[in-house]
Design a protein around this motif. Sequence first.
Motif, mmCIF file in Angstrom:
data_model
loop_
_atom_site.group_PDB
_atom_site.id
_atom_site.type_symbol
_atom_site.label_atom_id
_atom_site.label_comp_id
_atom_site.label_asym_id
_atom_site.label_seq_id
_atom_site.Cartn_x
_atom_site.Cartn_y
_atom_site.Cartn_z
ATOM 1 N N GLN A 1 -6.800 4.306 -11.207
ATOM 2 C CA GLN A 1 -6.188 3.538 -12.306
ATOM 3 C C GLN A 1 -4.699 3.854 -12.459
ATOM 4 O O GLN A 1 -3.919 3.003 -12.879
ATOM 5 C CB GLN A 1 -6.880 3.881 -13.631
ATOM 6 N N ALA A 2 -4.336 5.084 -12.080
ATOM 7 C CA ALA A 2 -2.949 5.512 -12.242
ATOM 8 C C ALA A 2 -1.991 4.687 -11.383
ATOM 9 O O ALA A 2 -0.788 4.695 -11.605
ATOM 10 C CB ALA A 2 -2.821 6.990 -11.892
ATOM 11 N N LEU A 3 -2.527 3.978 -10.393
ATOM 12 C CA LEU A 3 -1.656 3.181 -9.524
ATOM 13 C C LEU A 3 -1.254 1.860 -10.180
ATOM 14 O O LEU A 3 -0.368 1.158 -9.702
ATOM 15 C CB LEU A 3 -2.357 2.896 -8.187
ATOM 16 N N HIS A 4 -1.933 1.514 -11.272
ATOM 17 C CA HIS A 4 -1.601 0.310 -12.026
ATOM 18 C C HIS A 4 -1.661 -0.967 -11.203
ATOM 19 O O HIS A 4 -0.842 -1.859 -11.352
ATOM 20 C CB HIS A 4 -0.224 0.436 -12.695
ATOM 21 N N VAL A 5 -2.616 -1.011 -10.303
ATOM 22 C CA VAL A 5 -2.839 -2.252 -9.550
ATOM 23 C C VAL A 5 -4.194 -2.780 -10.008
ATOM 24 O O VAL A 5 -5.159 -2.021 -10.080
ATOM 25 C CB VAL A 5 -2.875 -1.993 -8.031
ATOM 26 N N ASN A 6 -4.255 -4.060 -10.341
ATOM 27 C CA ASN A 6 -5.550 -4.606 -10.738
ATOM 28 C C ASN A 6 -5.961 -5.773 -9.836
ATOM 29 O O ASN A 6 -5.196 -6.223 -8.980
ATOM 30 C CB ASN A 6 -5.551 -5.003 -12.219
ATOM 31 N N TYR A 7 -7.189 -6.207 -10.054
ATOM 32 C CA TYR A 7 -7.773 -7.258 -9.223
ATOM 33 C C TYR A 7 -6.909 -8.533 -9.225
ATOM 34 O O TYR A 7 -6.665 -9.120 -8.176
ATOM 35 C CB TYR A 7 -9.193 -7.558 -9.742
ATOM 36 N N ALA B 1 0.837 -1.208 0.000
ATOM 37 C CA ALA B 1 0.000 0.000 0.000
ATOM 38 C C ALA B 1 0.868 1.252 0.000
ATOM 39 O O ALA B 1 0.600 2.214 -0.731
ATOM 40 C CB ALA B 1 -0.925 -0.004 1.212
ATOM 41 N N ALA B 2 1.921 1.247 0.825
ATOM 42 C CA ALA B 2 2.793 2.423 0.909
ATOM 43 C C ALA B 2 3.441 2.723 -0.446
ATOM 44 O O ALA B 2 3.520 3.878 -0.868
ATOM 45 C CB ALA B 2 3.861 2.211 1.980
ATOM 46 N N TRP B 3 3.854 1.672 -1.130
ATOM 47 C CA TRP B 3 4.469 1.869 -2.448
ATOM 48 C C TRP B 3 3.444 2.311 -3.480
ATOM 49 O O TRP B 3 3.689 3.233 -4.254
ATOM 50 C CB TRP B 3 5.174 0.588 -2.909
ATOM 51 N N ALA B 4 2.294 1.645 -3.492
ATOM 52 C CA ALA B 4 1.271 1.962 -4.493
ATOM 53 C C ALA B 4 0.818 3.417 -4.374
ATOM 54 O O ALA B 4 0.561 4.081 -5.368
ATOM 55 C CB ALA B 4 0.076 1.017 -4.351
ATOM 56 N N HIS B 5 0.717 3.910 -3.130
ATOM 57 C CA HIS B 5 0.200 5.267 -2.907
ATOM 58 C C HIS B 5 1.311 6.280 -2.622
ATOM 59 O O HIS B 5 1.033 7.378 -2.134
ATOM 60 C CB HIS B 5 -0.781 5.264 -1.728
ATOM 61 N N SER B 6 2.560 5.918 -2.921
ATOM 62 C CA SER B 6 3.692 6.724 -2.441
ATOM 63 C C SER B 6 3.677 8.177 -2.914
ATOM 64 O O SER B 6 4.191 9.054 -2.225
ATOM 65 C CB SER B 6 5.016 6.070 -2.826
ATOM 66 N N THR B 7 3.078 8.440 -4.067
ATOM 67 C CA THR B 7 3.101 9.832 -4.550
ATOM 68 C C THR B 7 1.828 10.594 -4.190
ATOM 69 O O THR B 7 1.695 11.766 -4.533
ATOM 70 C CB THR B 7 3.270 9.873 -6.083
ATOM 71 N N GLN B 8 0.893 9.919 -3.506
ATOM 72 C CA GLN B 8 -0.388 10.570 -3.219
ATOM 73 C C GLN B 8 -0.432 11.205 -1.841
ATOM 74 O O GLN B 8 0.148 10.693 -0.890
ATOM 75 C CB GLN B 8 -1.522 9.535 -3.283
ATOM 76 N N ARG B 9 -1.193 12.292 -1.785
ATOM 77 C CA ARG B 9 -1.422 12.951 -0.501
ATOM 78 C C ARG B 9 -2.912 13.125 -0.311
ATOM 79 O O ARG B 9 -3.665 13.187 -1.273
ATOM 80 C CB ARG B 9 -0.727 14.309 -0.466
ATOM 81 N N ARG B 10 -3.339 13.251 0.933
ATOM 82 C CA ARG B 10 -4.744 13.509 1.237
ATOM 83 C C ARG B 10 -5.078 14.927 0.783
ATOM 84 O O ARG B 10 -4.221 15.800 0.780
ATOM 85 C CB ARG B 10 -4.993 13.374 2.738
ATOM 86 N N LYS B 11 -6.358 15.132 0.457
ATOM 87 C CA LYS B 11 -6.700 16.469 -0.015
ATOM 88 C C LYS B 11 -6.955 17.450 1.128
ATOM 89 O O LYS B 11 -7.245 18.621 0.886
ATOM 90 C CB LYS B 11 -7.868 16.420 -1.001
ATOM 91 N N PRO C 1 0.454 12.263 3.966
ATOM 92 C CA PRO C 1 0.692 11.182 3.006
ATOM 93 C C PRO C 1 -0.543 10.268 2.987
ATOM 94 O O PRO C 1 -1.160 10.046 4.023
ATOM 95 C CB PRO C 1 1.891 10.445 3.596
ATOM 96 N N TYR C 2 -0.896 9.740 1.821
ATOM 97 C CA TYR C 2 -2.114 8.946 1.689
ATOM 98 C C TYR C 2 -2.111 7.725 2.602
ATOM 99 O O TYR C 2 -3.159 7.304 3.111
ATOM 100 C CB TYR C 2 -2.305 8.502 0.229
ATOM 101 N N ILE C 3 -0.923 7.179 2.847
ATOM 102 C CA ILE C 3 -0.829 5.961 3.671
ATOM 103 C C ILE C 3 -1.404 6.191 5.078
ATOM 104 O O ILE C 3 -1.896 5.252 5.705
ATOM 105 C CB ILE C 3 0.639 5.445 3.721
ATOM 106 N N ASN C 4 -1.361 7.446 5.549
ATOM 107 C CA ASN C 4 -1.941 7.721 6.876
ATOM 108 C C ASN C 4 -3.426 7.381 6.924
ATOM 109 O O ASN C 4 -3.927 6.888 7.934
ATOM 110 C CB ASN C 4 -1.750 9.197 7.253
ATOM 111 N N HIS C 5 -4.123 7.660 5.827
ATOM 112 C CA HIS C 5 -5.543 7.300 5.755
ATOM 113 C C HIS C 5 -5.711 5.778 5.827
ATOM 114 O O HIS C 5 -6.549 5.258 6.554
ATOM 115 C CB HIS C 5 -6.148 7.845 4.458
ATOM 116 N N LEU C 6 -4.865 5.068 5.099
ATOM 117 C CA LEU C 6 -4.984 3.606 5.040
ATOM 118 C C LEU C 6 -4.654 2.960 6.380
ATOM 119 O O LEU C 6 -5.326 2.022 6.808
ATOM 120 C CB LEU C 6 -4.067 3.061 3.940
ATOM 121 N N THR C 7 -3.631 3.484 7.066
ATOM 122 C CA THR C 7 -3.291 2.901 8.371
ATOM 123 C C THR C 7 -4.374 3.233 9.398
ATOM 124 O O THR C 7 -4.660 2.420 10.277
ATOM 125 C CB THR C 7 -1.905 3.371 8.875
ATOM 126 N N GLU C 8 -5.003 4.400 9.270
ATOM 127 C CA GLU C 8 -6.092 4.721 10.213
ATOM 128 C C GLU C 8 -7.266 3.761 10.020
ATOM 129 O O GLU C 8 -7.805 3.215 10.988
ATOM 130 C CB GLU C 8 -6.580 6.171 10.065
#
Length: 180
Positions: A68-74, A16-26, A32-39
């Motif tokens: 889709q930009a994360l390039h992770v699929n099912y 998750a940290a790698w997939a979302h590494s460039t994202q931030r919460r709005k 960092p987006y990972i904070n949302h995921l860990t919460e």
Amino acid sequence: MKAKKVLQIALALDFAAWAHSTQRRKGGAREPYINHLTEVARLVAQATGGKDHKLIIAALLHDVLEDQALHVNYAMLVDHFGERVARIVLEVTDDKSLPKAERKRLQVVHAPHLSRRARILKIADKAANLNSILHTPPRDWSAARKREYFAWAAEVVAGCRGVNEWIEAVFDERLSLGKF
Ligand code: ZN
């Protein structure tokens, strides 16, 4: 907890940290987006007394298919984390090809048909979002927009109720703080 379960949680956290590494919460703090995921993962872990490692893993990965930009699929999720986890993630993933208003409407419609695990995850996700809006709201959000989000989240959660008293109470408490 069995070693394999701990290992899978660690793998999911790293994935998750790698997939979302460039994202931030709005939100204003641009966490960092990972904070949302860990919460969200922490909330579902507490809600289930740490007994459901697959739900914790799904929580860490719950937003990974939507962008889709994360390039992770099912198929990748099935491959790495198994079909049960992948299915929970898919259940809570919006169809991004639809307009935003339609996606929001469908969350309300779909909520009562989600699996028990997906409903706990959905409530935890909304509880985390309410907390962000309460403490670090996006700078350009008016009081009306915050009110609207809270009302919509309450509608989605209404369709998820009856699965876990603890997470529902956490959500309700945060909802009650939303006096905008
Ligand atoms: Zn989320």
